[in-house]
Design an enzyme around this catalytic site. Structure first.
Site, PDB file in Angstrom:
ATOM      1  N   ASP A 302       0.782  -1.190  -0.018  1.00 15.57           N
ATOM      2  CA  ASP A 302       0.012   0.059  -0.175  1.00 15.57           C
ATOM      3  C   ASP A 302       0.715   1.165  -0.022  1.00 15.57           C
ATOM      4  O   ASP A 302       2.099   1.211   0.649  1.00 15.57           O
ATOM      5  CB  ASP A 302      -0.825   0.101   1.305  1.00 15.57           C
ATOM      6  CG  ASP A 302      -2.096   1.023   1.058  1.00 15.57           C
ATOM      7  OD1 ASP A 302      -1.912   1.994   0.263  1.00 15.57           O
ATOM      8  OD2 ASP A 302      -3.022   1.058   2.132  1.00 15.57           O
ATOM      9  N   HIS A 303       0.512   2.131  -0.628  1.00 11.46           N
ATOM     10  CA  HIS A 303       1.249   3.749  -0.421  1.00 11.46           C
ATOM     11  C   HIS A 303       1.018   4.084   0.999  1.00 11.46           C
ATOM     12  O   HIS A 303      -0.220   4.093   1.439  1.00 11.46           O
ATOM     13  CB  HIS A 303       0.582   4.602  -1.485  1.00 11.46           C
ATOM     14  CG  HIS A 303       0.764   4.341  -2.999  1.00 11.46           C
ATOM     15  ND1 HIS A 303       0.137   4.051  -3.826  1.00 11.46           N
ATOM     16  CD2 HIS A 303       1.995   3.864  -3.532  1.00 11.46           C
ATOM     17  CE1 HIS A 303       0.539   3.725  -5.132  1.00 11.46           C
ATOM     18  NE2 HIS A 303       1.703   3.521  -4.900  1.00 11.46           N
ATOM     19  N   PHE A 457      -5.220   4.320   1.108  1.00 10.65           N
ATOM     20  CA  PHE A 457      -6.359   3.595   0.488  1.00 10.65           C
ATOM     21  C   PHE A 457      -5.858   2.634  -0.996  1.00 10.65           C
ATOM     22  O   PHE A 457      -7.145   2.487  -1.561  1.00 10.65           O
ATOM     23  CB  PHE A 457      -7.426   4.594   0.249  1.00 10.65           C
ATOM     24  CG  PHE A 457      -7.628   5.744   1.295  1.00 10.65           C
ATOM     25  CD1 PHE A 457      -7.688   5.279   2.710  1.00 10.65           C
ATOM     26  CD2 PHE A 457      -7.270   6.987   0.875  1.00 10.65           C
ATOM     27  CE1 PHE A 457      -8.038   6.366   3.636  1.00 10.65           C
ATOM     28  CE2 PHE A 457      -7.326   7.952   1.980  1.00 10.65           C
ATOM     29  CZ  PHE A 457      -7.574   7.702   3.170  1.00 10.65           C
ATOM     30  N   HIS A 458      -4.808   2.260  -0.921  1.00 11.48           N
ATOM     31  CA  HIS A 458      -4.190   1.402  -2.140  1.00 11.48           C
ATOM     32  C   HIS A 458      -3.827   0.171  -1.868  1.00 11.48           C
ATOM     33  O   HIS A 458      -2.828  -0.282  -2.708  1.00 11.48           O
ATOM     34  CB  HIS A 458      -3.306   2.371  -2.806  1.00 11.48           C
ATOM     35  CG  HIS A 458      -3.711   3.739  -3.228  1.00 11.48           C
ATOM     36  ND1 HIS A 458      -2.780   4.768  -3.466  1.00 11.48           N
ATOM     37  CD2 HIS A 458      -4.966   4.184  -3.369  1.00 11.48           C
ATOM     38  CE1 HIS A 458      -3.445   5.983  -3.827  1.00 11.48           C
ATOM     39  NE2 HIS A 458      -4.658   5.721  -3.643  1.00 11.48           N
ATOM     40  N   GLY A 459      -4.485  -0.630  -0.940  1.00 13.21           N
ATOM     41  CA  GLY A 459      -4.186  -1.875  -0.831  1.00 13.21           C
ATOM     42  C   GLY A 459      -3.959  -2.749  -1.923  1.00 13.21           C
ATOM     43  O   GLY A 459      -4.914  -2.763  -2.974  1.00 13.21           O
TER      44      GLY A 459
END
Length: 530
Positions: A302-303, A457-459
């Site tokens: 994730d970011h 929010f980038h899983g």
């Protein structure tokens, strides 16, 4: 959207998110096949989803799965929230509406992992050109016009944005007319994000774009509030799915293929519940091992986003457009091949559950602005594990943010850059005071970062594409060792892309559609209704 469904379908798409909407639409373009789309959440036609400026206030509602990470020593024992869209359209219906396509090196790495140039940058560019209706500066090689997706730059951004651009330029981060253009083949730059909005602040989601024009077609059934529990198998072949709806268990058969588009948390969960995964993870829960696939749930990425570098306004300014109208990409170390930092403007106060109590944070959405430091290419890796064999139990998510020294070093540099920009002379008209973090010692800065870090929010990456023993799918998105089962969502990324992940996830959906049409000789003219 149906209340009743058939006993069997040609294709079952599990998950109506950014990729699932695309896959279902592309399959349903052939009128001779039947398609079922199962979505655990509800409708996307609610004001909180339609208004693109409301994205942050969807967190923690019924439109969010409500995941959170396991306690992590690298975050001082914190359990940060991991929001994920739970409604038709998935994240595309509640996110910040940013269309970030990724860097050239991202896709060339994917192609190398899959041994398939169909995932390479030039091939992916052709997909982007096909689906985009780009309203920004013309670039015939990189940008598309006339496609399904209305993509533009924020109109009339808040006055703070030009000042941020000027300050970033003074630090050597060049302004670029199109942040998704040549900048994503080189060293990055700063400017306005691409956004999916229309008519002011109306969201352009994948549900609205791909599915709404097809609702009511006789060959496409969409069932909401249907949570997939497991894939049904006969030997090594997927034959259907089992799902729970309003407390009742249902089964539906599939004659051709099942496609999992459930996202980086739920796709590995469903695979494991179906007996596909690391045998050592499955047996303690009493799950029969149908196929040992050790990479399922591993490689979580994730970011990492910091909440954040914040300044109080002199004169309050309400958010506009998608409330995130400035972004930049740069390198923490000039020797890096690809930009590894991706801070973003949050046009509101943005603090963590810890820093929000440690600092005097202004109240009200218009009271402050935050330049949130972010890592585009983190080295930290986590995993998804089962909590139990109950499909209604959330998975255990070990995010492991900032668990490497390289990530901490990069984040410290990112905070320094953000503070230099925010405290520049050109920002004085918009700066009453620096709220956080201030000028801290090295030790205190590290503690601030560990207390403020969380998700972008980038899983992604938990069912990665490739050919090694930790890979879950091949270049055709087929699950290794299982027939009739493919995955099309952000979990198949071998490594996370440089930038927000919605656009690459849509590309995964488009590529899956092309692969499935070819494999099953389906007709399609890439119809562009609505």
């Amino acid at each position: 959207m149906n209340e009743s469904i058939r006993s069997h379908y040609d294709f079952i798409v599990c998950g109506g998110g950014s990729a699932g909407c695309v896959v279902a639409r592309r399959l349903a373009e052939d009128p001779d096949v039947t398609v079922l789309l199962l979505e655990a959440g509800g409708s996307d036609r609610v004001p909180q989803a339609i208004d693109s400026t409301q994205w942050m206030w969807n967190i923690g509602t019924s439109r969010d799965w409500g995941f959170k990470a396991q306690p992590s020593a690298s975050l001082n024992g914190r359990t940060p929230l991991l929001p994920m869209g739970k409604l038709l359209g998935g994240g595309s219906s509640i996110n910040g509406s940013v269309w970030a396509r990724g860097h050239k090196h991202d896709y060339d790495f994917w192609a190398q992992c899959a041994d398939d140039e169909g995932w390479g940058y030039e091939s992916v560019l052709s997909l982007y050109r096909r689906i985009e209706d780009w309203k920004g500066p013309a670039d015939a090689h990189r940008r598309g016009v006339g496609g399904l997706l209305n993509i533009l730059q924020p109109d009339n951004p808040i006055p703070l944005v030009p000042a941020l651009i000027e300050s970033a330029q003074a630090l050597g981060i060049p302004f670029v007319q199109d942040i998704n253009g040549a900048a994503m083949e080189g060293d990055g730059g700063c400017g306005l994000p691409n956004v999916l909005v229309q008519d002011g602040n109306q969201r352009v989601s994948m549900a609205a774009t791909y599915l709404h024009p097809y609702m009511g077609r006789s060959n496409l059934d969409i069932l909401l509030c249907a949570e997939v529990g497991r894939v049904l198998l006969e030997g090594k072949r997927a034959t259907g799915v089992e799902f729970i709806r309003r407390g009742k268990l249902h089964k539906v058969e599939c004659t051709r293929e099942v496609i999992l588009s459930l996202g980086a948390m739920n796709t590995p969960k469903v695979l494991m519940l179906s007996g596909i995964g690391d045998a050592a993870q499955l047996r303690p829960h009493g799950i029969e091992v149908r196929h040992h696939l050790p990479g399922v749930g591993k490689n979580f990425q994730d970011h990492i986003l910091l909440a954040g570098c914040m300044w109080e306004y002199i004169v309050p300014e309400a958010p506009r457009n998608n409330a995130a109208e400035f972004v930049f990409y740069c390198k923490s170390d000039p020797s890096l091949k690809t930009p590894d930092l991706m801070p973003v403007l949050e046009e509101c106060p943005f603090a963590s559950e810890v820093t929000g109590t440690q600092y005097d944070v202004p109240t009200g959405a218009a009271s402050a602005w935050t330049l949130a430091p972010g890592l585009a290419r983190p080295d930290s890796r986590g995993q998804i594990r089962l909590a139990s064999a109950n499909p209604l139990d959330a998975p255990l998510i070990e995010a492991n943010f900032l668990s490497t020294d390289t990530d901490m070093k990069a984040m410290i540099r990112c905070v320094e850059i953000c503070r230099d920009i925010g405290n520049a002379a050109g920002l004085a008209p918009f700066r009453k005071r620096e709220v956080m973090p201030g000028n801290l010692s090295a030790k205190d800065m590290e503690q601030f970062i560990r207390n403020a870090a969380g998700t972008y929010f980038h899983g992604s990456c938990t069912a990665k594409m490739g050919r090694d023993e930790q890979s879950v799918v091949d270049g055709q998105l087929q699950v290794h060792g299982i027939d009739g089962l493919r995955i099309a969502d952000a979990s198949i990324m071998p490594a996370i892309t440089t930038g927000n992940t919605m656009a690459p996830t849509v590309i995964i959906g488009e590529r899956a559609g092309d692969i499935l049409r070819k494999a099953h000789s389906l007709s399609s003219a890439h119809i562009t209704l609505g």
